[in-house]
Write a protein that holds these residues in place. Structure first.
Motif, PDB file in Angstrom:
ATOM      1  N   UNK A 185      95.594  52.215   0.024  1.00  0.00           N
ATOM      2  CA  UNK A 185      96.929  52.803   0.146  1.00  0.00           C
ATOM      3  C   UNK A 185      97.924  52.143  -0.802  1.00  0.00           C
ATOM      4  N   UNK A 186      97.670  50.874  -1.172  1.00  0.00           N
ATOM      5  CA  UNK A 186      98.549  50.192  -2.125  1.00  0.00           C
ATOM      6  C   UNK A 186      98.393  50.759  -3.535  1.00  0.00           C
TER       7      UNK A 186
ATOM      8  N   UNK B 231      99.081  42.262   1.267  1.00  0.00           N
ATOM      9  CA  UNK B 231     100.485  41.996   0.962  1.00  0.00           C
ATOM     10  C   UNK B 231     100.614  40.880  -0.065  1.00  0.00           C
ATOM     11  N   UNK B 232      99.787  39.838   0.067  1.00  0.00           N
ATOM     12  CA  UNK B 232      99.806  38.720  -0.885  1.00  0.00           C
ATOM     13  C   UNK B 232      99.454  39.205  -2.291  1.00  0.00           C
ATOM     14  N   UNK B 233      98.409  40.004  -2.410  1.00  0.00           N
ATOM     15  CA  UNK B 233      97.967  40.474  -3.716  1.00  0.00           C
ATOM     16  C   UNK B 233      98.995  41.406  -4.359  1.00  0.00           C
ATOM     17  N   UNK B 234      99.632  42.223  -3.556  1.00  0.00           N
ATOM     18  CA  UNK B 234     100.676  43.106  -4.087  1.00  0.00           C
ATOM     19  C   UNK B 234     101.840  42.274  -4.615  1.00  0.00           C
TER      20      UNK B 234
ATOM     21  N   UNK C   5      96.459  43.962 -10.245  1.00  0.00           N
ATOM     22  CA  UNK C   5      96.309  45.334 -10.725  1.00  0.00           C
ATOM     23  C   UNK C   5      95.622  46.237  -9.711  1.00  0.00           C
ATOM     24  N   UNK C   6      95.711  47.525  -9.955  1.00  0.00           N
ATOM     25  CA  UNK C   6      95.137  48.507  -9.043  1.00  0.00           C
ATOM     26  C   UNK C   6      93.635  48.303  -8.871  1.00  0.00           C
ATOM     27  N   UNK C   7      92.939  47.938  -9.947  1.00  0.00           N
ATOM     28  CA  UNK C   7      91.492  47.753  -9.876  1.00  0.00           C
ATOM     29  C   UNK C   7      91.117  46.675  -8.864  1.00  0.00           C
ATOM     30  N   UNK C   8      91.909  45.607  -8.797  1.00  0.00           N
ATOM     31  CA  UNK C   8      91.631  44.530  -7.841  1.00  0.00           C
ATOM     32  C   UNK C   8      91.733  45.044  -6.413  1.00  0.00           C
TER      33      UNK C   8
ATOM     34  N   UNK D  85      91.304  48.130  -5.425  1.00  0.00           N
ATOM     35  CA  UNK D  85      90.144  48.991  -5.187  1.00  0.00           C
ATOM     36  C   UNK D  85      88.921  48.144  -4.851  1.00  0.00           C
ATOM     37  N   UNK D  86      88.772  47.015  -5.544  1.00  0.00           N
ATOM     38  CA  UNK D  86      87.676  46.104  -5.258  1.00  0.00           C
ATOM     39  C   UNK D  86      87.782  45.525  -3.839  1.00  0.00           C
ATOM     40  N   UNK D  87      89.012  45.251  -3.397  1.00  0.00           N
ATOM     41  CA  UNK D  87      89.216  44.782  -2.024  1.00  0.00           C
ATOM     42  C   UNK D  87      88.636  45.788  -1.045  1.00  0.00           C
ATOM     43  N   UNK D  88      88.905  47.038  -1.298  1.00  0.00           N
ATOM     44  CA  UNK D  88      88.387  48.114  -0.448  1.00  0.00           C
ATOM     45  C   UNK D  88      86.854  48.048  -0.371  1.00  0.00           C
TER      46      UNK D  88
END
Length: 433
Positions: A131-132, A276-279, A284-287, A289-292
């Motif tokens: 969602x981020x 929240x920390x990563x945002x 970047x968006x790719x990171x 997506x990798x979290x997902x």
């Protein structure tokens, strides 16, 4: 397809009976499952949680001492029982709590309830990460949460081999996130800024150790689910625990500490909320997506063990009970369970540790490794665990989880010692309810 069917049949066949030594695998299979279980951002969440109440050096010590306690007091003794007897945690629990008592103590309190909750936390984190990257309404968020919650359970439904392979695929992705996230954090705050950090209220080293134990207490308490598949040697169990717990957990938790410290200086109020920390760090968006993708590896472990636990209680197909566990966890994800992360971890440390202690005490010190399965409810085990859990929950000194383990173990052993009970005599002390 034939391989998948064969794997499902093997998993179903040995759900309720010992695995023959001829079918057992190398210890690295169990280690692989635990590497995958630890190689998730829940460990980074733990790092953020430790930073909430400790400075960086205290947090690192708390992590290492907590992991050592988990290895010595949970993983190795419980893992050895699994490797020796070839059966899962919920059947093992019958020796300390009775057949019906184990349904409550090991199946629900140790595994089903915590694992279903963990599943919900991991699914919610995965959806938050997506969602981020892709803005969405609450309704779409909930729909995707349901879809992910069901899809994530599929490898666990098929069994341990598919889980091990999925875990290894996740490692390069995790490495990318660690390097990128830690680099961003150091550039943001500098080494000096990280070392100079002090929390608003320092909770003390023992608080941190208890938090670290709580983070992986459940995973180490149902270790027999996986070590039952490896050859029966102390060294095999120890190797699988050391390799399975330490490298991934140490790296990820420390990375979580560093990222959380930097994000805290930017205004993050909940340093354990890794998305929240990563945002805030501008990842970047790719990171994200990798979290997902990474959340999958912890979800499968939680779903697999909760499916086994429910199978012990209800006796139905492990395959479908695993799916039901995932659905229940998904409902919790929709309800926002991640907001209660620290309280959840603290409760796990308090109530799971005494149950594990009673099982270990029974097997190694009371029955002297003579496995005695009891019918009904074995009240000495239940009462010992309840007393230990209550003390751990209320105590503020030393490490509450270890307090509960020590107290419950002493009570259980003392009861049998005073009455002069042996493995043979225990068989006559079961209570049908």
């Amino acid at each position: 397809m034939e391989y998948q069917k064969s794997q499902i049949n093997v998993e179903e066949e040995y759900t309720q009976k010992p695995i023959p030594e001829s079918m057992k695998k190398h210890w690295f299979y169990a280690a692989s499952v635990y590497i995958g279980m630890c190689a998730v951002l829940a460990c980074s969440m733990a790092g953020g949680g430790l930073i909430y109440g400790l400075n960086l050096s205290q947090a690192i010590w708390a992590m290492l001492l907590g992991l050592l306690a988990l290895l010595l007091f949970f993983y190795i003794p419980l893992g050895k029982i699994g490797a020796e007897q070839g059966i899962n945690t919920y059947l093992i629990g019958e020796c300390a709590f009775g057949e019906k008592g184990s349904n409550i103590a090991t199946s629900f309190i140790v595994t089903a309830i915590p694992c279903i909750a963990w599943y919900g936390i991991e699914v919610e984190i995965a959806t938050q990460a997506l969602a981020a990257v892709i803005p969405m309404s609450k309704a779409v968020f909930n729909i995707l949460t349901v879809i992910f919650g069901i899809v994530f359970a599929i490898p666990a439904m098929y069994g341990i081999l598919s889980m091990a392979w999925l875990n290894w695929v996740s490692l390069p992705i995790m490495l990318y996130i660690i390097v990128f996230g830690v680099g961003k954090a150091i550039l943001q705050s500098g080494i000096g800024g990280l070392l100079a950090y002090n929390p608003t209220q320092n909770m003390g080293l023992f608080w941190g150790i208890n938090m670290q134990i709580g983070m992986i207490a459940v995973g180490c308490s149902f270790v027999a689910d996986y070590t039952r598949w490896i050859k029966n040697r102390w060294s095999n169990v120890a190797y699988s625990g050391i390799i399975g717990l330490f490298p991934a957990t140490t790296i990820l938790t420390t990375a979580g500490m560093i990222m959380a410290l930097s994000a805290t200086s930017l205004g993050v109020k909940e340093p354990w909320n890794i998305v929240e920390v990563m945002i805030k760090l501008g990842m970047p968006a790719m990171a994200l997506v990798f979290v997902f993708l990474l959340q999958w590896t912890t979800c499968i472990t939680a779903a697999y063990s909760s499916g086994l636990a429910l199978n012990k209680v209800f006796g139905k197909s492990r395959f479908y009970l695993t799916l039901i566990s995932a659905i229940l966890g998904t409902i919790l994800a929709i309800s926002g369970i991640v907001s209660y992360f620290l309280n959840f971890v603290s409760i796990l440390a308090s109530w799971v540790a005494p149950i594990s202690s009673v099982i270990i005490t029974e097997y190694f010190f009371v029955s002297k490794r003579n496995f005695v399965r009891k019918k009904g409810v074995y009240w000495p085990g239940v009462i010992s665990a309840l007393i230990g859990g209550f003390i751990a929950w209320k105590s503020k000194f030393f490490v509450p989880a270890l307090n509960g383990m020590i107290i419950s173990g002493i009570i259980y052993y003392g009861y049998h010692r005073i009455l002069g009970l042996t493995a043979a005599k225990e068989k006559n002390l079961t209570t049908e309810t």
